[in-house]
Scaffold this motif. Structure first.
Motif, PDB file in Angstrom:
ATOM      1  N   MET A 311      -2.771  -4.144 -10.774  1.00 50.09           N
ATOM      2  CA  MET A 311      -2.872  -2.791 -10.450  1.00 50.09           C
ATOM      3  C   MET A 311      -3.642  -1.845 -11.727  1.00 50.09           C
ATOM      4  O   MET A 311      -4.122  -0.836 -11.461  1.00 50.09           O
ATOM      5  CB  MET A 311      -1.344  -2.041 -10.289  1.00 50.09           C
ATOM      6  CG  MET A 311      -0.853  -2.321  -9.034  1.00 50.09           C
ATOM      7  SD  MET A 311      -1.756  -1.894  -7.860  1.00 50.09           S
ATOM      8  CE  MET A 311      -1.658  -0.150  -7.897  1.00 50.09           C
ATOM      9  N   THR A 314      -7.013  -2.174 -10.475  1.00 49.02           N
ATOM     10  CA  THR A 314      -7.055  -1.382  -9.280  1.00 49.02           C
ATOM     11  C   THR A 314      -7.332   0.145  -9.620  1.00 49.02           C
ATOM     12  O   THR A 314      -7.785   1.014  -9.187  1.00 49.02           O
ATOM     13  CB  THR A 314      -5.881  -1.688  -8.460  1.00 49.02           C
ATOM     14  OG1 THR A 314      -5.772  -3.032  -8.026  1.00 49.02           O
ATOM     15  CG2 THR A 314      -6.034  -0.657  -7.072  1.00 49.02           C
ATOM     16  N   SER A 418     -10.083   0.423  -3.836  1.00 47.29           N
ATOM     17  CA  SER A 418     -10.141  -0.584  -5.146  1.00 47.29           C
ATOM     18  C   SER A 418      -9.149  -1.825  -4.727  1.00 47.29           C
ATOM     19  O   SER A 418      -9.597  -2.779  -5.096  1.00 47.29           O
ATOM     20  CB  SER A 418      -9.584   0.298  -6.238  1.00 47.29           C
ATOM     21  OG  SER A 418      -9.684  -0.345  -7.403  1.00 47.29           O
ATOM     22  N   LEU A 419      -8.013  -1.633  -3.904  1.00 48.94           N
ATOM     23  CA  LEU A 419      -7.228  -2.674  -3.869  1.00 48.94           C
ATOM     24  C   LEU A 419      -8.043  -3.760  -2.935  1.00 48.94           C
ATOM     25  O   LEU A 419      -8.081  -4.955  -3.122  1.00 48.94           O
ATOM     26  CB  LEU A 419      -5.950  -2.281  -3.203  1.00 48.94           C
ATOM     27  CG  LEU A 419      -4.662  -3.347  -3.166  1.00 48.94           C
ATOM     28  CD1 LEU A 419      -4.517  -3.534  -4.730  1.00 48.94           C
ATOM     29  CD2 LEU A 419      -3.398  -2.558  -2.459  1.00 48.94           C
ATOM     30  N   HIS A 422     -10.585  -6.027  -4.358  1.00 50.60           N
ATOM     31  CA  HIS A 422      -9.598  -7.053  -5.029  1.00 50.60           C
ATOM     32  C   HIS A 422      -9.238  -8.114  -4.048  1.00 50.60           C
ATOM     33  O   HIS A 422      -8.559  -8.818  -4.398  1.00 50.60           O
ATOM     34  CB  HIS A 422      -8.654  -6.615  -6.017  1.00 50.60           C
ATOM     35  CG  HIS A 422      -9.165  -5.992  -7.381  1.00 50.60           C
ATOM     36  ND1 HIS A 422      -9.709  -4.572  -7.284  1.00 50.60           N
ATOM     37  CD2 HIS A 422      -9.347  -6.509  -8.598  1.00 50.60           C
ATOM     38  CE1 HIS A 422      -9.900  -4.356  -8.681  1.00 50.60           C
ATOM     39  NE2 HIS A 422      -9.785  -5.272  -9.270  1.00 50.60           N
TER      40      HIS A 422
END
Length: 531
Positions: A311, A314, A418-419, A422
């Motif tokens: 996170m 993120t 953004s998550l 990843h």
């Protein structure tokens, strides 16, 4: 050599002195307290002091005998002296026994005090309010003894830490009438026995899932989901509770979500102005879990650290686009905390001893690997590793529902994309929706609320009816939030999360707020503007 007569005079003088020393305080107390029955008062006083007087005179007699010899005492007092020595010896023996008894009683008292503190801790952790002057109800004492026995017998769990131990119940908890959770009322013994030995791939059990219901009688639900496998493995237990919460069989539902800007229309200027005058607090909140990780109650410390690291990476697009900072909770600037705490955006409020976060084990190791991101205006906050992996909150104090939605969409979109960059995503279920720790949020796992100022002459039933028309709950705010001055504060909040999208909930909030505001009389100031 001291004569017997001199010794007698000495002892008589000593006795008279001791008597005087006892009578002097007695006379003072008689003058001060002025008892209704002075004679009875004096008898009680002298009886209480008698043993001390006898002991003092006996000690002085022995002291004279030791100093001048037994022969110095009058011959007729020799038998009395023998008796005094015998009594002193017996008293010494009795004193030793009393000291032993006192020590034994002290140990017993310490054990009892430790027991009381243990039970009080259990009651406090459970959120049970009780008058310490009254005994704990026998059925609760029986339950606490049972629970303590289960705790002692539970084997070590890889998820245990210094301050929290997971239970492995050998039988269905004997819930009492003080246990008000849905688990206590809906969990059946056959269902318990059928599922109690099952373990998910991450090591979560039925005992883990219902532990909060046993140790927290005041919790309304008492069930905490530990990972993605729980929905399949313990679905037979979760489904009835979810149905009671949402009023429908979620197995027949279909997960829907909508977090797009255009889904919530912007009110016209007149409506916007009306709302901005009456609404002073709007809060939008979403709960999300990251697929591939156990939830907070089932996660290990190493996995929690991995979520925090993920996170942190993120959140970089959030910091870049909206400013602010991603901060470890333990390092959060107190000035920031002072601003967000009144807005309900502070993480610390979620870990009180009576909360699900604490009782389910989700707060283990607090505050390690807990963090949050906040924007530069301190109106948008993302919690990391609370009761869920992620909690997204947006606050608006200007009565601008559409504006609050726009801010939420921006934060949510940046976080989700953004998550995904990843190679991670939010955890979902085709029927139960977004996976969260609490079944009450199944579905879109999103809530919306606002506070309105309503003139005191508007009936509460009218306000509530406006809320119900659009699927909202409208209730008078607690007294500590009221302002007076002919105005009543109402809180309008969403009621359900199943079979409804986030955007629809915000639309309903907006429509309910407009309906309530339209109940209000027109401001006389506006009439004057037409002249």
């Amino acid at each position: 050599m001291t004569s017997p007569e001199a010794v007698r005079v000495r002892l008589e003088g000593y006795a008279r002195g001791k008597i005087a020393s006892i009578l002097q305080p007695l006379s003072e107390r008689l003058l001060v307290e002025q008892p209704v029955d002075p004679v009875a008062f004096m008898v009680r006083y002298l009886t209480a002091e008698r043993s001390d007087l006898r002991s003092a005179v006996a000690d002085e007699t022995i002291a004279v005998a030791d100093e001048a010899g037994k022969e110095a005492l009058p011959t007729e007092d020799h038998p009395l002296l023998d008796r005094i020595w015998d009594l002193k010896h017996r008293n010494e023996v009795l004193d030793r026994l009393r000291r032993k008894d006192a020590k034994r009683l002290e140990v017993q008292n310490e054990e009892l005090q430790a027991r009381i503190e243990f039970l009080e801790g259990k009651l406090n952790n459970a959120g049970i309010e009780y008058d310490t002057r009254e005994p704990v109800p026998p059925e609760m004492m029986t339950f606490l003894d049972w629970e303590a026995g289960q705790l002692d017998a539970s084997p070590e769990d890889d998820k245990d830490d210094e301050g929290f131990q997971y239970r492995s119940y050998t039988e269905i908890p004997p819930f009492t009438k003080l246990h008000g959770s849905m688990v206590a009322s809906l969990l059946k013994e056959d269902d318990f026995n059928k599922h109690v030995k099952l373990t998910t791939s991450t090591g979560f059990t039925l005992s883990n899932m219902i532990q909060a219901a046993a140790t927290g009688p005041n919790l309304p639900v008492g069930l905490c989901i530990g990972d993605e496998d729980c929905l399949a493995m313990f679905g037979g237990i979760i489904a009835p509770i979810a149905q009671a919460l949402h009023g429908k069989d979620l197995n027949k539902s279909h997960h829907v979500t909508d977090v797009t800007l255009e889904s919530v229309p912007i009110p016209d200027d007149e409506t916007h102005d009306l709302l901005s005058e009456r609404i002073f607090a709007i809060t939008l909140k979403a709960h999300r879990s990251i697929s591939g990780f156990p939830l907070a109650a089932g996660i290990t410390s190493a996995q929690r650290a991995e979520v925090a690291s993920l996170m942190r990476d993120t959140a970089r697009p959030l910091v870049k686009a909206l400013g602010g900072e991603f901060a470890e909770l333990s390092e959060l600037d107190p000035n920031i905390e002072e601003v967000i705490e009144p807005l309900g955006m502070c993480m610390e409020a979620t870990v009180k001893e009576t909360t699900m976060t604490h009782l389910s084990g989700a707060a283990r190791g607090w505050p390690a690997d807990r963090a949050l991101w906040y924007d530069k205006s301190l109106t948008s906050v993302v919690h990391v590793n609370g009761l869920d992996h992620i909690s997204i909150m947006v606050h608006n104090a200007d009565g601008d529902v559409a504006g609050a939605w726009g801010d939420f969409v921006k934060v949510y979109g940046l976080l989700e994309s953004s998550l995904e960059s990843h190679r991670r995503k939010f955890s979902t279920h085709h029927a139960f929706g977004f996976l969260t720790s609490e079944p009450g949020l199944m579905g879109c796992a999103f809530t919306a609320s606002c506070s309105l100022r309503v003139p005191i002459d508007i009936l509460g039933d009218q306000v509530k009816a406006c809320g119900q028309k659009f699927g909202m709950r409208a209730a008078r705010a607690p007294d500590d939030k009221q302002e007076g001055g002919g105005v009543v504060i109402y809180e309008v909040s969403s009621k359900g999360t199943a079979d409804i999208t986030e955007a629809s909930i915000v639309q309903n909030l907006l429509q309910a707020a407009v309906a309530i505001v339209q109940l209000l009389p027109q401001d006389p100031q506006e009439d004057g503007d037409d002249d």
